[in-house]
Motif scaffolding. Structure first.
Motif, mmCIF file in Angstrom:
data_model
loop_
_atom_site.group_PDB
_atom_site.id
_atom_site.type_symbol
_atom_site.label_atom_id
_atom_site.label_comp_id
_atom_site.label_asym_id
_atom_site.label_seq_id
_atom_site.Cartn_x
_atom_site.Cartn_y
_atom_site.Cartn_z
ATOM 1 N N LYS A 124 0.829 -1.204 0.000
ATOM 2 C CA LYS A 124 0.000 0.000 0.000
ATOM 3 C C LYS A 124 0.861 1.252 0.000
ATOM 4 C CE LYS A 124 -3.781 2.253 2.528
ATOM 5 N NZ LYS A 124 -4.691 2.162 3.701
ATOM 6 N N ALA A 125 2.026 1.175 0.644
ATOM 7 C CA ALA A 125 2.931 2.329 0.736
ATOM 8 C C ALA A 125 3.865 2.441 -0.475
ATOM 9 C CB ALA A 125 3.750 2.237 2.015
ATOM 10 N N ASP A 126 3.659 1.573 -1.470
ATOM 11 C CA ASP A 126 4.488 1.588 -2.688
ATOM 12 C C ASP A 126 5.966 1.361 -2.385
ATOM 13 O OD1 ASP A 126 2.354 2.000 -4.466
ATOM 14 O OD2 ASP A 126 2.422 4.157 -4.143
ATOM 15 N N ARG A 127 6.231 0.417 -1.480
ATOM 16 C CA ARG A 127 7.604 0.050 -1.160
ATOM 17 C C ARG A 127 7.890 -1.345 -1.698
ATOM 18 N NH1 ARG A 127 7.314 2.203 5.096
ATOM 19 N NH2 ARG A 127 7.109 4.407 4.540
ATOM 20 N N PRO A 128 9.060 -1.550 -2.293
ATOM 21 C CA PRO A 128 9.364 -2.844 -2.911
ATOM 22 C C PRO A 128 9.472 -3.958 -1.880
ATOM 23 C CG PRO A 128 11.299 -1.425 -2.904
ATOM 24 C CD PRO A 128 10.154 -0.573 -2.456
ATOM 25 N N ILE A 129 9.077 -5.163 -2.303
ATOM 26 C CA ILE A 129 9.107 -6.335 -1.439
ATOM 27 C C ILE A 129 9.790 -7.486 -2.179
ATOM 28 C CG2 ILE A 129 7.102 -5.676 -0.059
ATOM 29 C CD1 ILE A 129 5.340 -7.403 -1.822
ATOM 30 N N GLY A 130 10.550 -8.306 -1.455
ATOM 31 C CA GLY A 130 11.299 -9.383 -2.094
ATOM 32 C C GLY A 130 11.139 -10.712 -1.366
ATOM 33 N N PHE A 131 11.188 -11.792 -2.140
ATOM 34 C CA PHE A 131 10.994 -13.147 -1.614
ATOM 35 C C PHE A 131 11.864 -14.098 -2.418
ATOM 36 C CE2 PHE A 131 7.264 -10.583 -1.289
ATOM 37 C CZ PHE A 131 6.683 -10.860 -0.070
ATOM 38 N N VAL A 132 12.313 -15.180 -1.773
ATOM 39 C CA VAL A 132 13.088 -16.171 -2.512
ATOM 40 C C VAL A 132 12.684 -17.576 -2.090
ATOM 41 C CG1 VAL A 132 15.061 -16.264 -0.908
ATOM 42 C CG2 VAL A 132 15.407 -16.774 -3.342
ATOM 43 N N CYS A 133 12.674 -18.492 -3.055
ATOM 44 C CA CYS A 133 12.442 -19.916 -2.851
ATOM 45 C C CYS A 133 11.056 -20.185 -2.252
ATOM 46 C CB CYS A 133 13.575 -20.493 -2.009
ATOM 47 S SG CYS A 133 13.735 -22.281 -2.118
ATOM 48 N N HIS A 134 10.971 -20.647 -0.999
ATOM 49 C CA HIS A 134 9.679 -20.843 -0.344
ATOM 50 C C HIS A 134 9.176 -19.574 0.332
ATOM 51 C CE1 HIS A 134 10.931 -25.116 -0.652
ATOM 52 N NE2 HIS A 134 9.645 -25.362 -0.700
ATOM 53 N N GLY A 135 9.968 -18.509 0.305
ATOM 54 C CA GLY A 135 9.537 -17.248 0.898
ATOM 55 C C GLY A 135 8.212 -16.739 0.355
ATOM 56 N N PRO A 136 7.939 -16.884 -0.965
ATOM 57 C CA PRO A 136 6.658 -16.417 -1.496
ATOM 58 C C PRO A 136 5.432 -17.082 -0.887
ATOM 59 C CG PRO A 136 8.243 -16.633 -3.281
ATOM 60 C CD PRO A 136 8.877 -17.240 -2.059
ATOM 61 N N ALA A 137 5.625 -18.128 -0.089
ATOM 62 C CA ALA A 137 4.486 -18.699 0.636
ATOM 63 C C ALA A 137 3.802 -17.630 1.481
ATOM 64 C CB ALA A 137 4.938 -19.857 1.520
ATOM 65 N N ALA A 138 4.572 -16.647 1.930
ATOM 66 C CA ALA A 138 4.019 -15.566 2.749
ATOM 67 C C ALA A 138 3.027 -14.704 1.982
ATOM 68 C CB ALA A 138 5.151 -14.694 3.289
ATOM 69 N N LEU A 139 3.017 -14.826 0.654
ATOM 70 C CA LEU A 139 2.092 -14.066 -0.182
ATOM 71 C C LEU A 139 0.738 -14.760 -0.342
ATOM 72 C CD1 LEU A 139 4.660 -13.140 -2.953
ATOM 73 C CD2 LEU A 139 3.516 -11.483 -1.449
ATOM 74 N N ARG A 140 0.606 -15.950 0.190
ATOM 75 C CA ARG A 140 -0.564 -16.782 -0.087
ATOM 76 C C ARG A 140 -1.891 -16.078 0.173
ATOM 77 N NH1 ARG A 140 -2.159 -22.672 2.642
ATOM 78 N NH2 ARG A 140 -3.330 -23.443 0.831
ATOM 79 N N HIS A 141 -2.001 -15.360 1.273
ATOM 80 C CA HIS A 141 -3.267 -14.720 1.633
ATOM 81 C C HIS A 141 -3.205 -13.193 1.563
ATOM 82 C CE1 HIS A 141 -4.946 -18.559 2.746
ATOM 83 N NE2 HIS A 141 -3.995 -18.772 3.642
ATOM 84 N N ALA A 142 -2.099 -12.648 1.070
ATOM 85 C CA ALA A 142 -1.983 -11.188 0.942
ATOM 86 C C ALA A 142 -2.868 -10.705 -0.209
ATOM 87 C CB ALA A 142 -0.536 -10.797 0.697
ATOM 88 N N VAL A 143 -3.518 -9.568 0.003
ATOM 89 C CA VAL A 143 -4.424 -9.033 -1.014
ATOM 90 C C VAL A 143 -4.118 -7.564 -1.291
ATOM 91 C CG1 VAL A 143 -6.267 -10.649 -0.439
ATOM 92 C CG2 VAL A 143 -6.187 -8.419 0.703
ATOM 93 N N LYS A 144 -4.568 -7.119 -2.443
ATOM 94 C CA LYS A 144 -4.480 -5.710 -2.821
ATOM 95 C C LYS A 144 -5.650 -4.953 -2.192
ATOM 96 C CE LYS A 144 -2.559 -7.230 -7.247
ATOM 97 N NZ LYS A 144 -2.802 -7.358 -8.699
ATOM 98 N N ALA A 145 -5.673 -3.653 -2.434
ATOM 99 C CA ALA A 145 -6.717 -2.810 -1.837
ATOM 100 C C ALA A 145 -8.117 -3.238 -2.260
ATOM 101 C CB ALA A 145 -6.475 -1.347 -2.198
#
Length: 229
Positions: A124-145
């Motif tokens: 929401k704050a337009d700040r870059p985010i990074g993930f590697v390997c199994h790290g993107p699992a943290a995106l599973r339930h993240a949503v946009k506005a």
């Protein structure tokens, strides 16, 4: 520049009786990419304190210059032993966030509401985010506005189904990460198993596997410079 690195607190590899956690190379290599760039680094995890290391990642076969440097670095190991509890950090205090993998995030960060809210706040704050390997699992339930999955329509990569098959854990993990990212509408990209592959789409940078860790961190720095300029 202030960088938050979020590690798993989960240590049990399903019902196998074996240990898991974060993958050492996926912390160590990005850590020094950020440190060499002059960043102020904070390590955090859902439970705080010592984050569990996947013991396999410290096997001599998987050690690298970065992992050896990390283990000999008193400041780094002290930070790892006393990670900040995730509920005590705010996206407002950091310029970017990076999520290493290891299998641990598949169990805790994938479902952790505090982590999900943190990712959404960075987005929401337009700040870059990074993930590697199994790290993107943290995106599973993240949503946009608008409530759509955060990864929907975005090019990305992660630990592939074939890599999971190759290590014999496809029937152990709670879900297959590549399958989940596709299901959520992510535009999945990959290279050969174990190859270096990093994808950036807007604010999101993802790396496929441990070999992609340093490159993913470097790309994240590039994105921060672009957004900050």
């Amino acid at each position: 520049m202030k960088v938050l690195i979020v590690l798993t607190s989960h240590h049990a590899l399903g019902d196998t009786g074996k240990k898991t956690g974060f993958w050492l190379e996926e912390l160590a290599a990005p850590y020094y990419v950020f440190k060499n760039a002059g960043a102020n680094i904070t390590l955090a995890s859902p439970k705080g304190g010592q984050a569990p290391l996947d013991p396999v990642s410290n096997d001599p076969a998987y050690q690298t210059e970065s992992t050896r440097r990390f283990e000999a670095d008193a400041e780094a190991t002290a930070a790892l032993a006393s990670t900040v509890k995730l509920s005590h950090v705010s996206a407002d205090d950091f310029d970017t966030v990076f999520y290493p993998g290891g299998h641990g995030p598949m169990w805790d960060l994938a479902e952790d509401r505090t982590s999900i809210a943190l990712i959404e706040a960075f987005w929401k704050a337009d700040r870059p985010i990074g993930f590697v390997c199994h790290g993107p699992a943290a995106l599973r339930h993240a949503v946009k506005a608008d409530g759509a999955p955060l990864v929907e329509g975005l090019a990305l990569t992660c630990w592939t189904n074939s890599e999971e098959d190759a290590v014999g854990l496809s029937d152990v993990v709670p879900f297959l990460l590549e399958t989940e990212m596709r299901k959520l509408g992510g535009q999945f990209e990959r290279t050969d198993d174990w190859g270096v592959h990093v994808v950036t789409d807007g604010l999101l940078t993802t790396g496929q596997n441990p070999a992609s860790s340093a490159s993913a961190a470097s790309r994240l720095l590039e994105q921060f410079a672009t957004v900050d300029s």
